[in-house]
Design an enzyme around this catalytic site. Structure first.
Site, PDB file in Angstrom:
ATOM      1  N   GLY A 147       0.856  -1.189   0.000  1.00 41.63           N
ATOM      2  CA  GLY A 147       0.000   0.000   0.000  1.00 41.63           C
ATOM      3  C   GLY A 147       0.891   1.237   0.000  1.00 41.63           C
ATOM      4  N   ARG A 148       0.321   2.329   0.513  1.00 41.22           N
ATOM      5  CA  ARG A 148       1.048   3.603   0.468  1.00 41.22           C
ATOM      6  C   ARG A 148       2.353   3.545   1.246  1.00 41.22           C
ATOM      7  NH1 ARG A 148      -4.837   5.964   1.437  1.00 41.22           N
ATOM      8  NH2 ARG A 148      -4.784   4.093   2.696  1.00 41.22           N
ATOM      9  N   ILE A 149       2.319   2.935   2.444  1.00 39.92           N
ATOM     10  CA  ILE A 149       3.543   2.907   3.269  1.00 39.92           C
ATOM     11  C   ILE A 149       4.560   1.952   2.653  1.00 39.92           C
ATOM     12  CG2 ILE A 149       4.470   2.374   5.561  1.00 39.92           C
ATOM     13  CD1 ILE A 149       1.656   3.212   6.665  1.00 39.92           C
ATOM     14  N   ARG A 171      -1.977  -8.336  -2.287  1.00 40.02           N
ATOM     15  CA  ARG A 171      -3.194  -8.985  -2.799  1.00 40.02           C
ATOM     16  C   ARG A 171      -3.227  -8.908  -4.329  1.00 40.02           C
ATOM     17  NH1 ARG A 171      -7.337  -6.383   1.246  1.00 40.02           N
ATOM     18  NH2 ARG A 171      -6.011  -4.709   0.560  1.00 40.02           N
ATOM     19  N   ILE A 177       6.271  -3.430  10.988  1.00 38.58           N
ATOM     20  CA  ILE A 177       5.680  -2.154  11.420  1.00 38.58           C
ATOM     21  C   ILE A 177       4.182  -2.168  11.128  1.00 38.58           C
ATOM     22  CG2 ILE A 177       7.755  -0.729  11.207  1.00 38.58           C
ATOM     23  CD1 ILE A 177       6.573   0.243   8.470  1.00 38.58           C
ATOM     24  N   ALA A 178       3.621  -3.373  10.913  1.00 32.51           N
ATOM     25  CA  ALA A 178       2.216  -3.459  10.499  1.00 32.51           C
ATOM     26  C   ALA A 178       1.300  -3.557  11.725  1.00 32.51           C
ATOM     27  CB  ALA A 178       2.036  -4.643   9.569  1.00 32.51           C
ATOM     28  N   ARG A 179       1.130  -4.737  12.240  1.00 34.52           N
ATOM     29  CA  ARG A 179       0.293  -4.953  13.425  1.00 34.52           C
ATOM     30  C   ARG A 179       0.766  -6.216  14.117  1.00 34.52           C
ATOM     31  NH1 ARG A 179      -1.250  -0.595  13.625  1.00 34.52           N
ATOM     32  NH2 ARG A 179      -3.344   0.256  13.639  1.00 34.52           N
ATOM     33  N   HIS A 235       5.563   0.683  19.326  1.00 33.64           N
ATOM     34  CA  HIS A 235       4.505   1.110  18.384  1.00 33.64           C
ATOM     35  C   HIS A 235       4.581   2.627  18.130  1.00 33.64           C
ATOM     36  CE1 HIS A 235       0.247  -0.060  16.838  1.00 33.64           C
ATOM     37  NE2 HIS A 235       0.770   0.917  16.102  1.00 33.64           N
ATOM     38  N   ILE A 236       5.732   3.031  17.575  1.00 32.72           N
ATOM     39  CA  ILE A 236       5.959   4.464  17.373  1.00 32.72           C
ATOM     40  C   ILE A 236       6.230   4.823  15.910  1.00 32.72           C
ATOM     41  CG2 ILE A 236       6.770   4.969  19.725  1.00 32.72           C
ATOM     42  CD1 ILE A 236       9.681   4.778  18.593  1.00 32.72           C
ATOM     43  N   GLU A 255       0.268  -6.450  22.637  1.00 32.23           N
ATOM     44  CA  GLU A 255       0.982  -5.277  23.152  1.00 32.23           C
ATOM     45  C   GLU A 255       0.075  -4.474  24.092  1.00 32.23           C
ATOM     46  OE1 GLU A 255       1.777  -3.607  19.160  1.00 32.23           O
ATOM     47  OE2 GLU A 255       0.547  -1.900  19.722  1.00 32.23           O
TER      48      GLU A 255
HETATM   49  C1  DGY Z   1      -1.685   3.459  12.703  1.00 39.10           C
HETATM   50  O1  DGY Z   1      -1.934   4.590  12.319  1.00 39.10           O
HETATM   51  O2  DGY Z   1      -2.378   2.485  12.401  1.00 39.10           O
HETATM   52  C2  DGY Z   1      -0.506   3.308  13.578  1.00 39.10           C
HETATM   53  O3  DGY Z   1      -0.283   2.003  13.948  1.00 39.10           O
HETATM   54  C3  DGY Z   1      -0.612   4.251  14.760  1.00 39.10           C
HETATM   55  O4  DGY Z   1      -1.226   3.698  15.820  1.00 39.10           O
END
Ligand code: DGY
Length: 340
Positions: free
Chosen positions: A156-158, A179, A238-240, A287-288, A269
Site C-alpha cells: 500500500g502507500r507505506i 493482494r 511495522i504493520a500490526r 509502536h511508534i 501489546e
Molecule cells: C496506525 O496509524 O495504524 C498506527 O499504527 C498508529 O497507531
C-alpha cells in the site's frame, strides 16, 4: 442543531481538545487512563461521537450499549480495533487517518531495518555496559543494506514509501507481494517486482511487513514461513501485532533461523513475548512508527476534521463505511445532559 456530545477516549494534543470543544460538548481523557471495555461503554453513554485510537475496541457489545453513537474517528490508519461490519449494521460511521502518516511511517520502517541489520541497539547496549575493550574485525558485523534485496509484504502507500527509499536511496532490488500487483507504471517508478509470497520469503535479505491486519492474515509469518527465509535475513514488522506469530519468531531468533528482527508491533501489546525480550538480535520499539510530532498532530487534526465535517453536514474526508451516511443523516441529535 444542538452541540453534539463527543468522547475523547485517550489523551490528545491540548490544541485538538480546544478545537473540538468549539464544536462539541467534550468529555476528554487527558489523564490518559486506559479503560476496560466496561469503562469505555460507561463513558460512551449519551455520546454521539468518539475520538478513538488503535487500542479502543468498538465492537458489537459497545455498539449495542451505545445507542446514541453515530461516528467513531480513529486517530490511526489501521482500524482493526473497529468491528466495521457491526458498526455498519448499527449505523455508526468509522473514519481513519491515512496518508498524513505515510512518509513518517516509511522513514521509521527504514530506520528500524537499518538499526536491525547493522545491530545498532545491540552494540549500544554492549558499549553502555562497559564491555567495549578493543576493536575486532567482526565486532557487531551485520548485514549490508545497499545493493541487497528488499522484500515488502503489503504494498500500500507505506509499503511503496519503503520501496522508494530502498530502490532510489540505497540501490536495493525491490520485490514485493500484495493482494494484487501494482500497475506497470508504479512498478517501474519504484523499480519493484511482484513475486509470490514463497519467493518473497526465500529471496529477501530484508523483509518488511506493512500489510493491514485482519483475521485472514493472522500469523501470516509463523514457524513455516520463517524457515523459508535466509539465515542471514532481517525481518521488520511495522504493520500490526498478530501478523507475526511472536512465539515462533522468538524461537527462530534464538535458533538463528533468521539473523535478526526489528519489531514495532506485538501480539498482545503492550505485553511482549518473554522470548523477544530475552533475544539480543531483535530491536524492539513501542509502536511508534508514525510518531513524529508533526505527523501525530496531523493525524489528530484529520480525526477532528472528520468529526466536525460529519456534524456540519459536510463530506467526510476518510470514511470507512460511507454506506451508513445515506441512512443516519436524517435522525436529529438528541440533546442530553451530564456530559458537557
Ligand atoms: C496506525 O496509524 O495504524 C498506527 O499504527 C498508529 O497507531
Amino acid at each position: 442543531m444542538n452541540k453534539p456530545h463527543l468522547l475523547l477516549a485517550r489523551a490528545v494534543f491540548p490544541e485538538i481538545v480546544d478545537r473540538l470543544a468549539q464544536h462539541f460538548h467534550v468529555v476528554s481523557n487527558q489523564a490518559d487512563e486506559v479503560w476496560t471495555q466496561a469503562q469505555l461503554i460507561a463513558k460512551l453513554q449519551g455520546q454521539h461521537a468518539a475520538f478513538t485510537t488503535g487500542g479502543d475496541r468498538i465492537d458489537g457489545d459497545v455498539l449495542a450499549a451505545s445507542p446514541d453513537l453515530r461516528i467513531c474517528a480513529n486517530m490511526a490508519v489501521g482500524y482493526n480495533n473497529f468491528d466495521l461490519e457491526a458498526m455498519t449494521r448499527a449505523g455508526v460511521l468509522g473514519t481513519n487517518a491515512p496518508d498524513v502518516l505515510t512518509e513518517t511511517t516509511a522513514d521509521f520502517g527504514f530506520a528500524l531495518l537499518m538499526a536491525t541489520a547493522r545491530r545498532i541497539t545491540e552494540s549500544e547496549h554492549f558499549l553502555r555496559a562497559g564491555q567495549w575493550t578493543k576493536w575486532s574485525y567482526d565486532l557487531f558485523a551485520g548485514a549490508d543494506i545497499h545493493g541487497s534485496t528488499l522484500g515488502i509484504l503489503g504494498m500500500g502507500r507505506i509499503g511503496q514509501g519503503i520501496a522508494r527509499r530502498g530502490a532510489h536511496g540505497f540501490g536495493m532490488q525491490v520485490i514485493y507481494h500484495n493482494r494484487s500487483p501494482l500497475t506497470p507504471e508504479i512498478e517501474a517508478d519504484l523499480k519493484a517486482r511482484y513475486v509470490s509470497k514463497q519467493d518473497l520469503l526465500a529471496q529477501a535479505d530484508h523483509l518488511v511487513l506493512v500489510l493491514p491486519y485482519s483475521p485472514s492474515v493472522h500469523h501470516t509469518i509463523g514457524a513455516a514461513e520463517l524457515a523459508c527465509m535466509k539465515p542471514t535475513a532481517t525481518l521488520v514488522n511495522i504493520a500490526r501485532g498478530g501478523i507475526v506469530d511472536d512465539a515462533a519468531l522468538a524461537q527462530a531468533l534464538a535458533n538463528r533461523t533468521i539473523a535478526a528482527a526489528g519489531l514495532d508491533v506485538f501480539e498482545g501489546e503492550p505485553q511482549l513475548h518473554p522470548g523477544l525480550l530475552r533475544a539480543a538480535n531483535v530491536v524492539l520499539t513501542p509502536h511508534i512508527a508514525s510518531a513524529s510530532l508533526p505527523t501525530r498532530l496531523a493525524m489528530a487534526h484529520l480525526a477532528a476534521d472528520n468529526l466536525i465535517a460529519y456534524f456540519s453536514g459536510k463530506p467526510l474526508l476518510t470514511p470507512l463505511n460511507p454506506e451508513v451516511l445515506s441512512r443516519d443523516l436524517t435522525a436529529p441529535i438528541r440533546e442530553n445532559s451530564g456530559h458537557a
